[in-house]
Scaffold this motif. Structure first.
Motif, PDB file in Angstrom:
ATOM      1  N   GLU A   1     -96.433-139.958  67.644  1.00 24.69           N
ATOM      2  CA  GLU A   1     -97.703-139.888  67.366  1.00 24.69           C
ATOM      3  C   GLU A   1     -98.036-140.311  65.923  1.00 24.69           C
ATOM      4  O   GLU A   1     -97.340-139.877  64.765  1.00 24.69           O
ATOM      5  CB  GLU A   1     -98.186-138.327  67.462  1.00 24.69           C
ATOM      6  N   ASP A   2     -98.977-141.314  65.583  1.00 22.15           N
ATOM      7  CA  ASP A   2     -99.462-141.796  64.299  1.00 22.15           C
ATOM      8  C   ASP A   2    -100.100-140.427  63.644  1.00 22.15           C
ATOM      9  O   ASP A   2    -101.354-140.014  64.106  1.00 22.15           O
ATOM     10  CB  ASP A   2    -100.445-142.867  64.660  1.00 22.15           C
ATOM     11  N   LEU A   3     -99.468-139.789  62.772  1.00 20.83           N
ATOM     12  CA  LEU A   3    -100.350-138.942  62.090  1.00 20.83           C
ATOM     13  C   LEU A   3    -101.040-139.491  60.402  1.00 20.83           C
ATOM     14  O   LEU A   3    -101.039-138.576  59.745  1.00 20.83           O
ATOM     15  CB  LEU A   3     -99.286-137.825  61.695  1.00 20.83           C
ATOM     16  N   SER A   4    -101.197-140.674  60.213  1.00 21.83           N
ATOM     17  CA  SER A   4    -101.613-141.211  59.325  1.00 21.83           C
ATOM     18  C   SER A   4    -103.157-140.883  58.935  1.00 21.83           C
ATOM     19  O   SER A   4    -103.265-140.774  57.750  1.00 21.83           O
ATOM     20  CB  SER A   4    -101.371-142.691  58.947  1.00 21.83           C
ATOM     21  N   GLY A   5    -103.518-140.261  59.912  1.00 27.44           N
ATOM     22  CA  GLY A   5    -105.054-139.490  59.443  1.00 27.44           C
ATOM     23  C   GLY A   5    -104.828-138.102  58.923  1.00 27.44           C
ATOM     24  O   GLY A   5    -105.950-137.775  58.397  1.00 27.44           O
ATOM     25  N   ALA A   6    -103.696-137.577  59.021  1.00 29.33           N
ATOM     26  CA  ALA A   6    -103.610-136.196  58.415  1.00 29.33           C
ATOM     27  C   ALA A   6    -103.642-136.214  56.829  1.00 29.33           C
ATOM     28  O   ALA A   6    -103.525-137.270  56.309  1.00 29.33           O
ATOM     29  CB  ALA A   6    -102.289-135.571  58.800  1.00 29.33           C
ATOM     30  N   THR A   7    -103.550-134.930  56.375  1.00 34.37           N
ATOM     31  CA  THR A   7    -103.484-134.905  54.658  1.00 34.37           C
ATOM     32  C   THR A   7    -102.160-134.882  54.540  1.00 34.37           C
ATOM     33  O   THR A   7    -101.412-133.857  54.962  1.00 34.37           O
ATOM     34  CB  THR A   7    -104.348-133.943  54.166  1.00 34.37           C
ATOM     35  N   TRP A   8    -101.642-135.679  53.796  1.00 34.79           N
ATOM     36  CA  TRP A   8    -100.029-135.628  53.369  1.00 34.79           C
ATOM     37  C   TRP A   8    -100.031-135.354  51.734  1.00 34.79           C
ATOM     38  O   TRP A   8    -100.661-136.159  50.904  1.00 34.79           O
ATOM     39  CB  TRP A   8     -99.328-136.906  53.484  1.00 34.79           C
ATOM     40  N   PRO A   9     -99.608-134.259  51.371  1.00 32.38           N
ATOM     41  CA  PRO A   9     -99.123-133.746  50.221  1.00 32.38           C
ATOM     42  C   PRO A   9     -98.105-134.725  49.268  1.00 32.38           C
ATOM     43  O   PRO A   9     -97.354-135.622  50.198  1.00 32.38           O
ATOM     44  CB  PRO A   9     -98.411-132.492  50.045  1.00 32.38           C
ATOM     45  N   PRO A  10     -97.888-134.939  48.218  1.00 28.09           N
ATOM     46  CA  PRO A  10     -98.967-134.095  47.169  1.00 28.09           C
ATOM     47  C   PRO A  10    -100.333-134.798  46.887  1.00 28.09           C
ATOM     48  O   PRO A  10    -100.397-135.813  47.268  1.00 28.09           O
ATOM     49  CB  PRO A  10     -97.820-134.133  45.786  1.00 28.09           C
ATOM     50  N   PRO A  11    -101.322-133.953  46.683  1.00 27.79           N
ATOM     51  CA  PRO A  11    -100.996-132.335  46.230  1.00 27.79           C
ATOM     52  C   PRO A  11    -100.955-131.711  47.350  1.00 27.79           C
ATOM     53  O   PRO A  11    -101.517-132.218  48.672  1.00 27.79           O
ATOM     54  CB  PRO A  11    -102.126-132.096  45.250  1.00 27.79           C
ATOM     55  N   TYR A  12    -100.265-130.472  47.588  1.00 32.59           N
ATOM     56  CA  TYR A  12    -100.856-129.736  48.730  1.00 32.59           C
ATOM     57  C   TYR A  12    -102.332-129.076  48.563  1.00 32.59           C
ATOM     58  O   TYR A  12    -102.763-128.974  47.754  1.00 32.59           O
ATOM     59  CB  TYR A  12     -99.689-128.368  48.516  1.00 32.59           C
ATOM     60  N   PRO A  13    -102.744-128.825  49.887  1.00 34.08           N
ATOM     61  CA  PRO A  13    -104.016-128.312  50.092  1.00 34.08           C
ATOM     62  C   PRO A  13    -104.105-126.920  49.252  1.00 34.08           C
ATOM     63  O   PRO A  13    -103.151-126.397  49.073  1.00 34.08           O
ATOM     64  CB  PRO A  13    -104.345-127.940  51.452  1.00 34.08           C
TER      65      PRO A  13
END
Ligand SMILES: Nc1ncnc2c1ncn2[C@@H]1O[C@H](COP(=O)(O)OP(=O)(O)OP(=O)(O)O)[C@@H](O)[C@H]1O
Ligand SMILES: [Mg+2]
Length: 273
Positions: free
Chosen positions: A79-91
């Motif tokens: 699965e392409d997860l490049s649309g997710a939020t990648w840290p840093p920073p952490y949410p």
């Protein structure tokens, strides 16, 4: 993209790569691509995947993993997860990471994963303190004063267990998707005590300045263990599997500095440095 990887994508997806670009990040030279298929779908592709990572994607499923299109030899088509939020920073709210790790820790691991184990790191430092001291983070006196407490605390961190363990939880291997936190890079997956992953997540989030949620875990033994691990590895030359331009050792030295301060707080030792 290498022909073998393109073929693996086609076998896994029954479509062909139309466009692709290298995916960034990571400390190893393993080929990684973000691929758009002729049918319009997007996938993430990683070559040279370790046996452990192939085992996990071949045998485990859960919302905490990228969905699998196929494992073709040592090529993972995910699965392409490049649309997710990648840290840093952490949410601001890192609870989804700990919720995902709770699910990982309730997962029966594939039997062929190796057990999580390691040396007693502070005993290695005791036997040969010079490489650690040469990092310049603490002086002889601090080490002399603190070594017994660090070694004793570390011996409380039990690695053995029967859970699935990711083994390399840090900001580069976690993303935050609408369904929750997802862990990538299962190259170091093991069977063991799930507390190890919780401790890695806690220190990674804390280093990045995130506020930790209350955790049902005494972190002192684990912070002692992780600081000992970095005290041993940070002075070593890079192994051949790591890209020569990688900043891995600099990152580990910075993690070590943070972990030593935290261990000193938790164990009532004088502040290092
Ligand atoms: N499924 C995915 N979708 C989109 N991007 C991803 C995905 N998996 C990983 N990435 C991106 O690629 C980077 C590197 O991937 P990964 O961590 O698997 O490789 P690595 O650190 O080189 O690992 P290894 O040590 O196994 O070779 C990640 O930090 C992330 O930015
Ligand atoms: Mg990685």
């Amino acid at each position: 993209m290498e022909v073998g990887i393109a073929r693996a994508v086609t076998r896994a997806t029954e479509s062909r790569p139309a466009t692709w670009r290298p995916a960034g990040g990571g400390h190893t030279g393993a080929p990684k691509w973000l691929v758009e298929l002729e049918d319009g779908r997007r996938v993430f592709v990683k070559g040279e995947a370790s046996t452990e990572e192939r085992t996990v994607y071949g045998e485990v499923s859960g919302p905490f993993l990228a969905r699998v299109h196929g494992v073709e030899g040592d090529v993972l088509v995910l699965e392409d997860l490049s649309g997710a939020t990648w840290p840093p920073p952490y949410p601001g709210d890192v609870r989804p990471l700990f919720a995902a790790l709770e699910e990982v820790g309730e997962t029966t691991p594939p039997a062929e994963l190796p057990p999580l184990r390691g040396p007693r790191f502070w005993e290695l430092v005791r036997a040969d303190p010079a490489p650690f001291l040469n990092l310049g983070l603490v002086g002889d006196e601090w080490l002399e004063r603190s070594l017994d407490a660090l070694a004793a605390a570390e011996s409380g961190a039990v690695l053995a267990g029967e859970a699935l363990v990711h083994g390399d939880v840090w900001a580069g291997n976690v993303c935050f998707a609408p369904r929750g936190a997802v862990l990538v890079d299962w190259a170091d997956a093991r069977r063991g005590n799930p507390a190890f992953d919780v401790a890695l997540a806690a220190i990674s989030a804390r280093i990045a300045g995130a506020t930790l949620p209350p955790l049902d875990l005494d972190l002192a033994p684990w912070v002692a263990l992780l600081s000992g691990h970095w005290a041993v590895v940070a002075p070593q030359p890079l192994p051949a599997s790591i890209r020569a331009d990688s900043r891995l050792r600099e990152a580990q030295r910075a993690d070590l500095a943070h972990a030593l301060r935290w261990a000193a707080e938790l164990l009532d030792l004088p502040p290092p440095g």
